[in-house]
Design an enzyme around this catalytic site. Structure first.
Site, PDB file in Angstrom:
ATOM      1  N   ASN A   1      34.277  41.070  43.040  1.00  0.00           N
ATOM      2  CA  ASN A   1      34.523  42.475  42.707  1.00  0.00           C
ATOM      3  C   ASN A   1      35.136  43.282  43.855  1.00  0.00           C
ATOM      4  O   ASN A   1      35.748  44.324  43.624  1.00  0.00           O
ATOM      5  CB  ASN A   1      33.163  43.080  42.277  1.00  0.00           C
ATOM      6  CG  ASN A   1      33.169  44.579  42.238  1.00  0.00           C
ATOM      7  OD1 ASN A   1      33.699  45.178  41.301  1.00  0.00           O
ATOM      8  ND2 ASN A   1      32.578  45.211  43.252  1.00  0.00           N
ATOM      9  N   HIS A   2      35.010  42.813  45.105  1.00  0.00           N
ATOM     10  CA  HIS A   2      35.414  43.637  46.251  1.00  0.00           C
ATOM     11  C   HIS A   2      36.936  43.847  46.294  1.00  0.00           C
ATOM     12  O   HIS A   2      37.700  43.012  45.797  1.00  0.00           O
ATOM     13  CB  HIS A   2      34.956  42.973  47.565  1.00  0.00           C
ATOM     14  CG  HIS A   2      35.586  41.632  47.774  1.00  0.00           C
ATOM     15  ND1 HIS A   2      35.084  40.478  47.236  1.00  0.00           N
ATOM     16  CD2 HIS A   2      36.711  41.261  48.440  1.00  0.00           C
ATOM     17  CE1 HIS A   2      35.854  39.467  47.578  1.00  0.00           C
ATOM     18  NE2 HIS A   2      36.860  39.914  48.305  1.00  0.00           N
TER      19      HIS A   2
ATOM     20  N   LYS B   1      46.113  41.909  42.033  1.00  0.00           N
ATOM     21  CA  LYS B   1      45.414  41.789  40.747  1.00  0.00           C
ATOM     22  C   LYS B   1      46.188  40.866  39.793  1.00  0.00           C
ATOM     23  O   LYS B   1      45.587  40.093  39.047  1.00  0.00           O
ATOM     24  CB  LYS B   1      45.184  43.171  40.125  1.00  0.00           C
ATOM     25  CG  LYS B   1      44.218  44.057  40.915  1.00  0.00           C
ATOM     26  CD  LYS B   1      42.811  43.437  41.002  1.00  0.00           C
ATOM     27  CE  LYS B   1      41.775  44.402  41.525  1.00  0.00           C
ATOM     28  NZ  LYS B   1      40.457  43.796  41.711  1.00  0.00           N
TER      29      LYS B   1
ATOM     30  N   ALA C   1      49.836  43.782  42.985  1.00  0.00           N
ATOM     31  CA  ALA C   1      50.259  42.397  43.253  1.00  0.00           C
ATOM     32  C   ALA C   1      49.046  41.482  43.375  1.00  0.00           C
ATOM     33  O   ALA C   1      49.018  40.371  42.832  1.00  0.00           O
ATOM     34  CB  ALA C   1      51.092  42.350  44.532  1.00  0.00           C
TER      35      ALA C   1
ATOM     36  N   MET D   1      35.774  40.192  54.004  1.00  0.00           N
ATOM     37  CA  MET D   1      36.455  39.168  53.200  1.00  0.00           C
ATOM     38  C   MET D   1      37.898  38.927  53.663  1.00  0.00           C
ATOM     39  O   MET D   1      38.625  38.168  53.043  1.00  0.00           O
ATOM     40  CB  MET D   1      36.430  39.573  51.718  1.00  0.00           C
ATOM     41  CG  MET D   1      35.060  39.501  51.116  1.00  0.00           C
ATOM     42  SD  MET D   1      34.503  37.777  50.951  1.00  0.00           S
ATOM     43  CE  MET D   1      32.843  38.048  50.319  1.00  0.00           C
TER      44      MET D   1
ATOM     45  N   TYR E   1      48.238  46.611  45.758  1.00  0.00           N
ATOM     46  CA  TYR E   1      47.009  46.362  44.997  1.00  0.00           C
ATOM     47  C   TYR E   1      47.331  45.630  43.685  1.00  0.00           C
ATOM     48  O   TYR E   1      46.684  44.642  43.330  1.00  0.00           O
ATOM     49  CB  TYR E   1      46.345  47.715  44.735  1.00  0.00           C
ATOM     50  CG  TYR E   1      45.212  47.735  43.744  1.00  0.00           C
ATOM     51  CD1 TYR E   1      43.923  47.370  44.117  1.00  0.00           C
ATOM     52  CD2 TYR E   1      45.413  48.163  42.419  1.00  0.00           C
ATOM     53  CE1 TYR E   1      42.875  47.420  43.202  1.00  0.00           C
ATOM     54  CE2 TYR E   1      44.367  48.216  41.506  1.00  0.00           C
ATOM     55  CZ  TYR E   1      43.104  47.846  41.902  1.00  0.00           C
ATOM     56  OH  TYR E   1      42.065  47.891  41.004  1.00  0.00           O
TER      57      TYR E   1
ATOM     58  N   THR F   1      34.418  55.855  40.212  1.00  0.00           N
ATOM     59  CA  THR F   1      33.801  55.544  41.511  1.00  0.00           C
ATOM     60  C   THR F   1      34.346  56.525  42.561  1.00  0.00           C
ATOM     61  O   THR F   1      35.438  57.080  42.399  1.00  0.00           O
ATOM     62  CB  THR F   1      34.097  54.099  41.956  1.00  0.00           C
ATOM     63  OG1 THR F   1      35.505  53.955  42.119  1.00  0.00           O
ATOM     64  CG2 THR F   1      33.605  53.095  40.927  1.00  0.00           C
ATOM     65  N   GLU F   2      33.572  56.685  43.627  1.00  0.00           N
ATOM     66  CA  GLU F   2      33.950  57.669  44.647  1.00  0.00           C
ATOM     67  C   GLU F   2      35.355  57.383  45.196  1.00  0.00           C
ATOM     68  O   GLU F   2      36.177  58.288  45.323  1.00  0.00           O
ATOM     69  CB  GLU F   2      32.907  57.600  45.761  1.00  0.00           C
ATOM     70  CG  GLU F   2      32.759  58.894  46.510  1.00  0.00           C
ATOM     71  CD  GLU F   2      31.746  58.750  47.632  1.00  0.00           C
ATOM     72  OE1 GLU F   2      30.655  58.218  47.397  1.00  0.00           O
ATOM     73  OE2 GLU F   2      32.096  59.166  48.750  1.00  0.00           O
TER      74      GLU F   2
HETATM   75  P1  NDP Z   1      34.843  50.682  45.723  1.00  0.00           P
HETATM   76  O1  NDP Z   1      35.919  51.120  46.655  1.00  0.00           O
HETATM   77  O2  NDP Z   1      33.822  51.674  45.289  1.00  0.00           O
HETATM   78  O3  NDP Z   1      34.062  49.451  46.351  1.00  0.00           O
HETATM   79  C1  NDP Z   1      34.740  48.448  47.042  1.00  0.00           C
HETATM   80  C2  NDP Z   1      33.711  47.524  47.635  1.00  0.00           C
HETATM   81  O4  NDP Z   1      34.394  46.507  48.381  1.00  0.00           O
HETATM   82  C3  NDP Z   1      32.744  48.214  48.568  1.00  0.00           C
HETATM   83  O5  NDP Z   1      31.467  47.669  48.430  1.00  0.00           O
HETATM   84  C4  NDP Z   1      33.315  47.909  49.945  1.00  0.00           C
HETATM   85  O6  NDP Z   1      32.274  47.949  50.881  1.00  0.00           O
HETATM   86  C5  NDP Z   1      33.854  46.486  49.717  1.00  0.00           C
HETATM   87  N1  NDP Z   1      34.905  46.132  50.679  1.00  0.00           N
HETATM   88  C6  NDP Z   1      35.949  46.891  51.098  1.00  0.00           C
HETATM   89  N2  NDP Z   1      36.680  46.219  51.996  1.00  0.00           N
HETATM   90  C7  NDP Z   1      36.077  45.007  52.161  1.00  0.00           C
HETATM   91  C8  NDP Z   1      36.328  43.884  52.990  1.00  0.00           C
HETATM   92  N3  NDP Z   1      37.371  43.866  53.835  1.00  0.00           N
HETATM   93  N4  NDP Z   1      35.499  42.825  52.911  1.00  0.00           N
HETATM   94  C9  NDP Z   1      34.435  42.835  52.082  1.00  0.00           C
HETATM   95  N5  NDP Z   1      34.135  43.866  51.260  1.00  0.00           N
HETATM   96  C10 NDP Z   1      34.948  44.945  51.317  1.00  0.00           C
HETATM   97  O7  NDP Z   1      35.584  50.007  44.454  1.00  0.00           O
HETATM   98  P2  NDP Z   1      35.336  50.218  42.891  1.00  0.00           P
HETATM   99  O8  NDP Z   1      33.895  50.103  42.616  1.00  0.00           O
HETATM  100  O9  NDP Z   1      36.091  51.406  42.453  1.00  0.00           O
HETATM  101  O10 NDP Z   1      36.089  48.927  42.311  1.00  0.00           O
HETATM  102  C11 NDP Z   1      35.408  47.720  42.078  1.00  0.00           C
HETATM  103  C12 NDP Z   1      36.343  46.774  41.371  1.00  0.00           C
HETATM  104  O11 NDP Z   1      36.809  47.365  40.148  1.00  0.00           O
HETATM  105  C13 NDP Z   1      37.581  46.394  42.165  1.00  0.00           C
HETATM  106  O12 NDP Z   1      37.892  45.042  41.989  1.00  0.00           O
HETATM  107  C14 NDP Z   1      38.654  47.279  41.554  1.00  0.00           C
HETATM  108  O13 NDP Z   1      39.941  46.728  41.694  1.00  0.00           O
HETATM  109  C15 NDP Z   1      38.214  47.305  40.107  1.00  0.00           C
HETATM  110  N6  NDP Z   1      38.763  48.440  39.399  1.00  0.00           N
HETATM  111  C16 NDP Z   1      38.330  49.709  39.690  1.00  0.00           C
HETATM  112  C17 NDP Z   1      38.896  50.781  39.056  1.00  0.00           C
HETATM  113  C18 NDP Z   1      38.447  52.191  39.314  1.00  0.00           C
HETATM  114  O14 NDP Z   1      39.074  53.121  38.764  1.00  0.00           O
HETATM  115  N7  NDP Z   1      37.405  52.415  40.096  1.00  0.00           N
HETATM  116  C19 NDP Z   1      39.979  50.618  38.069  1.00  0.00           C
HETATM  117  C20 NDP Z   1      40.334  49.248  37.835  1.00  0.00           C
HETATM  118  C21 NDP Z   1      39.743  48.211  38.486  1.00  0.00           C
HETATM  119  P3  NDP Z   1      32.458  48.082  52.473  1.00  0.00           P
HETATM  120  O15 NDP Z   1      33.417  49.194  52.708  1.00  0.00           O
HETATM  121  O16 NDP Z   1      31.075  48.346  52.936  1.00  0.00           O
HETATM  122  O17 NDP Z   1      32.958  46.754  52.924  1.00  0.00           O
END
Ligand code: NDP
Length: 287
Positions: free
Chosen positions: A113-114, A181, A179, A87, A177, A214-215
């Site tokens: 969501n990414h 959001k 900024a 992305m 990050y 999440t991991e």
């Molecule tokens: P993860 O890090 O587990 O997942 C991130 C996803 O984005 C993965 O599928 C990754 O896959 C993909 N990704 C990473 N870089 C790129 C890229 N350059 N292009 C396309 N895809 C990409 O995140 P979470 O599940 O923890 O978070 C999901 C959402 O929830 C986010 O928007 C986050 O801001 C929000 N959130 C999460 C919190 C938390 O504590 N976990 C707290 C608050 C909000 P791949 O590496 O294969 O590309």
């Protein structure tokens, strides 16, 4: 006395008149989930699969996406497919939407969501990193929304934007990050106003999440953030429910997100103090 009482009665009527969520709402719906190779996005794909949706997942890692698609089909998805790519590239963001048009013949829900990889530490002054993260976490959301709007207008569909408490309140150690959001809130809350003025029947749901297990989040912040994380499976379901019910915002978990935001507007310095108290800065130094 009468005014607060009437307020309470109105609030009660509003809540009891709200439509309840039913999994059938997603049956046969055509949904894109971005960032679905891991974490909350992966769990959203599995919930949608159980509900019988047509799912298109995307992220960079093809091998992980293949496994997610296999699992979605086992769980009962009407169909499940993936497109892999980054992305960082706006052409790829638009390509994913085009693929939904080609493969699914339209779109009912766009779940954005990414997030790109960032660091969990003091701001290091790297402007290039802020720019890159804005591209991944913000501009690609805009590009996908623009490309998907004709299909979403046709279906009377929904845009679901996954954000964070870090997109509503200043949090330390996640400056770039945060900024990105905050930018999402500005863009999508303003766009929602224009949709309302123009009677565009596309809902926008902004999801304000707290700490989720999440991991990637656990690896980055578990030693520093003095809070117990909420489960990603439940979080994923709450996001889908909010999108299906066309809610303006989703707060998960409610107590750790909505209540601090009520404090923010009349005691911002106090809230900042409470936020700082939630960090074990000693552990940050070892990162
Ligand atoms: P993860 O890090 O587990 O997942 C991130 C996803 O984005 C993965 O599928 C990754 O896959 C993909 N990704 C990473 N870089 C790129 C890229 N350059 N292009 C396309 N895809 C990409 O995140 P979470 O599940 O923890 O978070 C999901 C959402 O929830 C986010 O928007 C986050 O801001 C929000 N959130 C999460 C919190 C938390 O504590 N976990 C707290 C608050 C909000 P791949 O590496 O294969 O590309």
């Amino acid at each position: 006395i009468l005014i607060p009482f009437l307020g309470l009665v109105l609030a009660f009527c509003f809540y009891s008149a709200r439509e309840n969520f039913k999994p059938e709402m997603l049956k046969g719906k055509r949904v894109i989930v971005t960032g679905a190779s891991t974490g909350i996005g992966e769990q959203m794909a599995y919930h949608l699969a159980r509900m019988g949706s047509h799912i298109l997942v995307t992220a960079r890692t093809e091998a992980k996406l293949q496994k997610v698609v296999e699992q979605c089909l086992k769980l009962g998805a009407a169909s499940a497919q993936y497109v892999s790519g980054s992305m960082e590239d706006m052409a790829f963001a638009e390509h994913v939407v085009k693929e939904a048009e080609n493969l699914l013949g339209g779109l009912d829900m766009l779940i954005l969501n990414h997030i790109g990889k960032s660091y969990f530490s003091y701001f290091d002054g790297d402007v290039g990193h802020v720019q890159k993260l804005l591209q991944i976490n913000f501009l690609s959301y805009v590009a996908m929304t623009v490309s998907a709007l004709p299909m979403l207008k046709e279906s009377g569909g929904s845009i679901v934007v996954v954000s964070s408490m870090a997109g509503k309140v200043g949090f330390p150690f996640t400056v770039p990050y945060s900024a990105t959001k905050f930018a999402l809130d500005g863009f999508f809350s303003s766009l929602r106003q224009e949709f309302s003025i123009q009677s565009v029947n596309v809902s926008i749901t902004l999801c304000v999440l707290g700490f989720i297990n999440t991991e990637s989040a656990m690896k980055a912040a578990a030693d520093v953030v003095l809070m117990s994380p909420a489960p990603k499976e439940e979080c994923a379901l709450e996001i889908i429910k909010g999108g299906a019910l066309r809610q303006r915002e989703v707060y998960y978990k409610y107590a750790s997100t909505k209540i601090p935001l009520l404090i923010r507007d009349w005691a911002a310095d106090f809230l900042d103090y409470l936020v700082r108290k939630r960090y074990n800065v000693e552990n940050l130094k070892k990162n």
